[in-house]
Scaffold this motif. Sequence first.
Motif, PDB file in Angstrom:
ATOM      1  N   LYS A  15       8.056   2.933   6.305  1.00 48.05           N
ATOM      2  CA  LYS A  15       6.797   2.785   5.652  1.00 48.05           C
ATOM      3  C   LYS A  15       6.104   4.434   6.287  1.00 48.05           C
ATOM      4  CE  LYS A  15       2.395   0.375   5.930  1.00 48.05           C
ATOM      5  NZ  LYS A  15       1.091  -0.609   6.858  1.00 48.05           N
ATOM      6  N   LEU A  40       6.784   9.509  -0.029  1.00 47.01           N
ATOM      7  CA  LEU A  40       6.443   8.287  -0.180  1.00 47.01           C
ATOM      8  C   LEU A  40       4.850   8.973   0.105  1.00 47.01           C
ATOM      9  CD1 LEU A  40       8.659   5.632   2.055  1.00 47.01           C
ATOM     10  CD2 LEU A  40       8.194   6.450  -0.770  1.00 47.01           C
ATOM     11  N   GLU A  44       2.285   3.594   1.150  1.00 46.92           N
ATOM     12  CA  GLU A  44       3.528   3.019   0.931  1.00 46.92           C
ATOM     13  C   GLU A  44       5.382   2.057   1.607  1.00 46.92           C
ATOM     14  OE1 GLU A  44       4.041   5.480  -3.442  1.00 46.92           O
ATOM     15  OE2 GLU A  44       4.603   5.928  -2.366  1.00 46.92           O
TER      16      GLU A  44
END
Length: 78
Positions: A15, A40, A44
């Motif tokens: 994450k 990311l 996300e």
Amino acid sequence: MEKKNSQNSDYVVIKAIDDGVSVIGLTRGSDTRFHHSEKLDKGEVLIAQFTEHTSAIKIRGNAKILTQFGEVESEIRK
């Protein structure tokens, strides 16, 4: 040693805490190479799997990583 099939392989959850976290998959075998990469943004989540082709995952940037062994946070280099 029993070989795992892809349905039973280990997963990691990544994450992004900040924008721009890079996740890079590295190949298995005598020549380690990059074979996949993702970027990311904050918030996300990517679920990645170790397979017969992926032996390592490199993470750059500020992220939380969850594995079967526990949780770790990566940091940005200052």
